[in-house]
Design an enzyme around this catalytic site. Sequence first.
Site, mmCIF file in Angstrom:
data_model
loop_
_atom_site.group_PDB
_atom_site.id
_atom_site.type_symbol
_atom_site.label_atom_id
_atom_site.label_comp_id
_atom_site.label_asym_id
_atom_site.label_seq_id
_atom_site.Cartn_x
_atom_site.Cartn_y
_atom_site.Cartn_z
ATOM 1 N N LEU A 61 0.864 -1.198 0.000
ATOM 2 C CA LEU A 61 0.000 0.000 0.000
ATOM 3 C C LEU A 61 0.892 1.236 0.000
ATOM 4 O O LEU A 61 1.172 1.823 1.039
ATOM 5 C CB LEU A 61 -0.893 0.032 1.249
ATOM 6 N N SER A 62 1.351 1.617 -1.166
ATOM 7 C CA SER A 62 2.316 2.714 -1.289
ATOM 8 C C SER A 62 1.977 3.517 -2.536
ATOM 9 O O SER A 62 2.719 3.500 -3.518
ATOM 10 C CB SER A 62 3.736 2.146 -1.398
ATOM 11 N N GLU A 63 0.875 4.226 -2.477
ATOM 12 C CA GLU A 63 0.390 4.895 -3.692
ATOM 13 C C GLU A 63 1.394 5.917 -4.223
ATOM 14 O O GLU A 63 1.569 6.047 -5.439
ATOM 15 C CB GLU A 63 -0.972 5.553 -3.440
ATOM 16 N N ASP A 106 -10.504 7.408 -4.767
ATOM 17 C CA ASP A 106 -10.472 8.120 -3.486
ATOM 18 C C ASP A 106 -9.068 8.122 -2.880
ATOM 19 O O ASP A 106 -8.744 8.960 -2.061
ATOM 20 C CB ASP A 106 -11.435 7.444 -2.513
ATOM 21 N N HIS A 161 -14.997 5.471 -0.939
ATOM 22 C CA HIS A 161 -14.939 4.529 -2.060
ATOM 23 C C HIS A 161 -15.953 4.894 -3.137
ATOM 24 O O HIS A 161 -16.399 4.029 -3.882
ATOM 25 C CB HIS A 161 -15.209 3.090 -1.589
#
Lengths: 325, 358
Positions: free
Chosen positions: B88-90, B115, B159
């Site tokens: 999870l490392s946008e 989102d 979301h």
Amino acid sequence: MDTPTLRGLYRDMWLIRAFEQGLEREFEQGNVPGMLHTGLGQEAVQAALAAHLEADDAFFPDHRCHGINALAQQRHAGDGERIMAELFGKATGVCSGKGGSLHSADPAVGNFGDNAVEGSYMATVLGVALAAKMRGEPKVACAIIGDGTVGRGEFHESLNMAAIWDLPVLYACVNNGYAISMPVGEGHASANIVDMARGYGFGCEQLDGNDVVEAHERVGAAVAHIRAGNGPRFLELKTWRWQGVFAGEFRPEAEVKYWREEHDPILMAADELQARGVSGDELEGIEAEMRELIEGWIDFAKASPAPDPAKATADVYVGWEVARR
Amino acid sequence: MTAETTTETAAPAPTASPASAEAPPKKPAKARKTSFTQALNGALDLAMERYPEMFLIGEDIAEMGGDFGVTRKLLAKYGPERVRDTPLSEAAIVGTCVGAAMVGMRPVAEIMFADFLGECYDQIVNNAAKVHYMFDGQFTAPLVIRTACGGGFGGGPHHSQSVEGWFLNVPGIVIAAPSNPADAKGLLLASIASDDPVLFLEHKALYRARGEVPEGWHTVELGKAAVARAGADVTVVASMRMVPMALAAAAAADDDGISTEVIDLRTVKPYDAETVLASARKTGRVVVANEAPRTGGLGAELSARIHEECFAELAGPVVRVDGLDTPIPFSVPLEQEILPGEDDIAAAIRAAYRGGAR
Ligand SMILES: Cc1ncc(C[n+]2csc(CCOP(=O)(O)OP(=O)(O)O)c2C)c(N)n1
Ligand SMILES: [Mg+2]
């Protein structure tokens, strides 16, 4: 380190110091627009990094990296004056004046450009490294970051990703003790940044970034390790910047005295060279030669034309033109 | 599969198939009835074959095939180097894309839900959109960021958002926004081929939409709108899920004797002003339909532009249909209060026809 190498680094450090001092003077006279962050006091870090990065490598300079930009430009393209011209916002600059001090780039010399959102390229460098790895190129991708950026989420996202993908990345963290006014030990869980990097499981070292002999040797070892395909490295280079904050000096007097008089990278290298028998005259000659070179660059920048106004709307997109007023 | 995966099955089917309303292509390519999701998957497969410099990157896109199944089976065909799972490392995902694109790769990222784009907003806005400009054309950023957007399924505040407004004010970025399977494929292939950075919006309510999709390499030019339905009295300008809704509302307006033209923007930035303004001049009555909150959004921009450039030819003010200026609540009846629907567009068409605000 042999004496010719040390002499070369001494020269590089003077190029940087002369560059920054000349620039500071011009800035004060109102000839340089925008903001100015100089690398004064951090010349050894920059000279050591520049010495090991080839034109085919990639480095992302930080906001104090005029010096490394100029060295790379001069060494690999022979036109360091285009870095100066960029800072003056002129058409002859490496980005035709569109980038300035905080966004100078020239991929032909391995300079992938600063990003004034400090440290964002901690993540960008991953892509350059990943591409090199996928293509089997022996490239080293280096992000030069300040201690302040270690507080950003991207520091952790990026070191983690560099580790899990075993990427050819060098994170060179320039710890000069402060982020504007925030002392490193107050802004971070550890005043030793290297402690914060170690958890990611690749080689991390802390070193004296003002000792050009040590810095050159350890940067060289890290670069060789990465180039040989052995994965990422993290270096914390401890140094100190001459520039205080906008209102002036806020750091303790003893600290200022130590770094500027006893632990200045250029004075330290000069002592070492003299101990090896290099004469004071020769050292003064190097300084004078670099100051003259830089004055020539400043003259070039001043004499250069402003960019064509049409440049303002050029290159927003590859596929579309943006209308001019 | 994660809980989020179930959102796909929960997404409502669109109310009409816009593909069927489109004029047939000049040289009819072989077409097959395909879902929006399959059309995207097919496009990625074709592009991965064509571009060795392309890779896919995102969370759970490899073995799992993505939260909505868009990258299904691509790992098996192209391997983990080119179909790359991440933590999870946008920011690091998009940063990686920018850096790779700067040296000539052609990355396609999946950000699971639009989102989450706040996590990588800086990378998109300050890097992807600017490296070409600020470094004087020395770099390009040929990357695509695919992301699932939009509401209507009880996804709640984090979301369900329509995010095009977050990016409309960012020079340098392209925003593609398909409304049907054929355009999903065509726009995605065009986006991957483009040397500009593209934010590719996939409305979740459309994933299960089915329509004829041309086989083989089929592109839809970026920056070109489609006349999804020709009409003479009122123009509706829409994108994504608003297009099938507008088509249904237009069909209903036929019964009242109102002939409605529906323009599907397809690319919302840079948008096709020429097609929009030509239609506005022709009908003189315009509705702009948009799922995002009203203030400062795409509808506001289109409305301003139409008024500025077609004022003398308008029979009345442009009528806007938008989401309300609120976050999206979870409870479906509450969500329906917020998001515009087919009835709102139908009412707006009648209002525009009468020559004024609703
Ligand atoms: C993301 C971001 N936050 C804040 C700033 C404002 N800013 C510019 S320089 C700086 C301090 C940076 O400190 P450090 O990384 O230690 O570099 P130094 O100036 O000490 O060399 C700050 C906060 C910025 N440019 N970018
Ligand atoms: Mg600092």
